[in-house]
Design a protein around this motif. Structure first.
Motif, PDB file in Angstrom:
ATOM      1  N   THR A 165      37.548  42.556  44.340  1.00 22.91           N
ATOM      2  CA  THR A 165      36.258  42.602  44.164  1.00 22.91           C
ATOM      3  C   THR A 165      35.730  41.375  44.039  1.00 22.91           C
ATOM      4  OG1 THR A 165      36.689  42.106  41.959  1.00 22.91           O
ATOM      5  CG2 THR A 165      36.757  44.502  42.294  1.00 22.91           C
ATOM      6  N   THR A 209      43.673  49.965  42.493  1.00 23.04           N
ATOM      7  CA  THR A 209      43.479  48.828  41.401  1.00 23.04           C
ATOM      8  C   THR A 209      42.664  47.821  42.109  1.00 23.04           C
ATOM      9  OG1 THR A 209      45.825  49.300  40.663  1.00 23.04           O
ATOM     10  CG2 THR A 209      44.577  47.218  39.983  1.00 23.04           C
ATOM     11  N   LEU A 210      41.378  47.620  41.383  1.00 20.72           N
ATOM     12  CA  LEU A 210      40.506  46.566  41.616  1.00 20.72           C
ATOM     13  C   LEU A 210      40.942  45.160  41.075  1.00 20.72           C
ATOM     14  CD1 LEU A 210      37.092  48.340  40.852  1.00 20.72           C
ATOM     15  CD2 LEU A 210      38.419  48.046  43.223  1.00 20.72           C
ATOM     16  N   VAL A 215      37.844  40.135  36.392  1.00 20.54           N
ATOM     17  CA  VAL A 215      37.335  41.583  37.356  1.00 20.54           C
ATOM     18  C   VAL A 215      36.220  41.777  36.597  1.00 20.54           C
ATOM     19  CG1 VAL A 215      38.817  43.201  36.173  1.00 20.54           C
ATOM     20  CG2 VAL A 215      38.232  43.585  38.346  1.00 20.54           C
ATOM     21  N   PHE A 248      41.708  48.289  36.959  1.00 20.98           N
ATOM     22  CA  PHE A 248      41.131  46.953  37.402  1.00 20.98           C
ATOM     23  C   PHE A 248      41.714  46.074  36.366  1.00 20.98           C
ATOM     24  CE2 PHE A 248      38.149  49.412  34.355  1.00 20.98           C
ATOM     25  CZ  PHE A 248      37.937  48.666  33.559  1.00 20.98           C
TER      26      PHE A 248
END
Length: 495
Positions: A165, A209-210, A215, A248
């Motif tokens: 991200t 999965t970010l 994050v 995330f």
């Protein structure tokens, strides 16, 4: 004959993702990956600088190749990633047989660097500007965006994938080298992220999965007054039909916003799991760490999370033996672990890192034996908390994504004690990121199944799926692979 390359990765999910992108770029040039460094024409180490042990491991591995390089001078050895950005010329002094030093912001240049070494035999270095060497825009620009086409063969599983991200970090915790080696925080445009997610789902990814250094700090300014937050990304990703799960990591306590918790509550695909490092339970230590919150704030943040997400699992990080940590300071961390109900905590002994503010400002004054004792003591406390957390799940039915063979099964197979074509011990994770082990056929890997939890340890849940008798005499070994996924799922009756 195809050229061959080897890559070894140390460190966080960011490094795993970087290595996948490197593999993709080299494969498109015709390279073939091998699993032994001495078999490769190009030998790469993607490195981490967060702890001294990670750097020592790389220097040791590279040192073992000195004789091999002398015998095969045409081969190319490269050190990539955070250690390359941090140590730069020091790497060449310690390991003069290294050909390439390439920072995380220059990985897109790697094919050209390899070609230049092969052509000239001259060492190549590509690193970004230091944070104090130029203006923020100039430094940010020197950390090049690298979002190459993805390479599913490099991922541990084809049905799970990381998506970046953001790059860099602006938190400047005094113990952390990341802001120096990964540069200023820069959030990627949401349309780039969503396009990558769609590409990954076309490759079979079901769980995304970010990842970002923090994050939940994600903010992208569109330049027209609009701003995208992590919660906005989650809503948009939720509409991508092939995505079954969204996760995330890692979160910064001060950026745990109400809109993010609302998105987690409202979106069924978003996993009910938060990783929120505390690092210490003592305000004096947190101040020296420059964590920008107090223990009281962290507790209030946890309370907000649990009110909005009563079924969510929360995990944390702790550093023991940080500069000036007294026995009383440590006991406050122990109290925070006892009371917070963390699913698990990652606990580390403090390792002073040259280039960080802590290394400049504070003496590393906690003896190593004290660090070890506190590490073990905090682990014991967390293990007791984790066991209680796991035991509450006994008797429940949970849906898991089957990730592969369990660690025990992998070890047994490696020792020649596999079970042939029958059921194997498989492992997967729940919607709250709990690890579950059960017996089943390998063709369940990559599928979502319901498992009834029967036993628990501090680290693992153990359960069973329905027997063949319970599903009309068709055992999971015979489930036809051309059936729709929903029909292939094995479910359990509630008891």
């Amino acid at each position: 004959m195809k050229k061959k390359f080897y890559i070894e990765t140390v460190g966080c999910q960011m490094n795993v993702l970087d290595s996948e992108l490197v593999v993709g770029s080299l494969r498109r040039l015709g390279y073939e990956i091998v699993h032994e460094p001495t078999e490769a024409d190009v030998i790469l180490y993607n490195t981490c600088s967060v702890r001294q042990h990670a750097e020592d491991k790389i220097y040791s591995a590279v040192g073992r190749l000195r004789g091999h390089k002398q015998a095969h001078p045409h081969k190319v050895i490269g050190i990539l990633g955070c250690m390359a950005q941090k140590d730069q010329e020091l790497i060449r002094r310690r390991a003069p047989h290294v050909d390439i030093v390439c920072g995380p912001g220059q990985l897109a240049q790697l094919p050209e660097l390899i070609a230049e070494v092969e052509k000239t035999r001259a060492p190549q270095m590509a690193v970004s500007l230091g944070r104090a060497e130029a203006s923020r825009p100039e430094v940010s620009h020197s950390f090049e965006s690298y979002d190459s086409l993805r390479e599913p063969s490099m991922r541990p599983t084809s049905f799970q994938a990381f998506v970046r991200t953001q790059f860099g970090c602006d938190k400047f915790c005094t113990y952390c080298i990341v802001p120096s080696v990964r540069g200023p925080e820069q959030s990627r445009p949401p349309e780039h992220i969503l396009a990558e997610v769609r590409q990954l789902t076309d490759q079979g990814a079901k769980e995304i999965t970010l990842v970002g250094q923090t994050v939940n700090s994600y903010r992208h300014d569109h330049g027209d007054g609009r701003q995208s937050r992590l919660s906005d990304l989650l809503y948009q990703m939720h509409n991508i039909e092939p995505v079954r799960r969204i996760k995330f990591i890692t979160n910064f306590p001060r950026d745990m916003s109400a809109d993010l918790l609302d998105a987690m509550r409202d979106l069924p695909k978003v996993m009910q799991y938060l990783h929120v490092p505390a690092q210490s339970g003592c305000n004096e230590v947190l101040k020296r760490m420059k964590r920008m919150y107090t223990v009281e704030y962290y507790r209030e943040m946890l309370q907000r999370c649990r009110e909005k997400l009563p079924n969510a699992a929360i995990s944390s990080d702790f550093i023991v033996g940080f500069c000036g940590e007294t026995d009383e300071s440590f006991q406050r961390s122990a109290d925070l672990v006892r009371e917070s109900g963390f699913k698990n905590s990652f606990i580390f002994k403090y390792s002073n890192r040259p280039g960080t503010k802590a290394d400049e400002l504070f003496p590393d004054d906690v003896p190593e034996e004290v660090k070890k004792r506190r590490n073990n003591d905090l682990l014991a406390i967390q293990n007791a908390v984790s066991l209680a957390d796991h035991r509450r799940l006994i008797g429940q039915k949970v849906e898991i994504l089957v990730e592969g063979l369990s660690k025990t099964e992998v070890k047994a197979s490696g020792a020649g004690n596999g079970h042939g074509h029958g059921p194997r011990q498989l492992s997967g994770r729940t919607h709250t990121d709990h690890i579950v082990v059960f017996d089943g056929h390998e063709r369940l890997i990559g599928q979502f199944v319901d498992v009834f939890i029967e036993e628990a340890t501090a680290f693992t849940l153990f359960g069973t799926v329905e027997t063949s008798e319970q599903i009309g005499g068709t055992g999971c070994c015979e489930l036809p692979m051309d059936m729709p996924e929903a029909a292939r799922r094995i479910t359990l009756p509630l008891v």
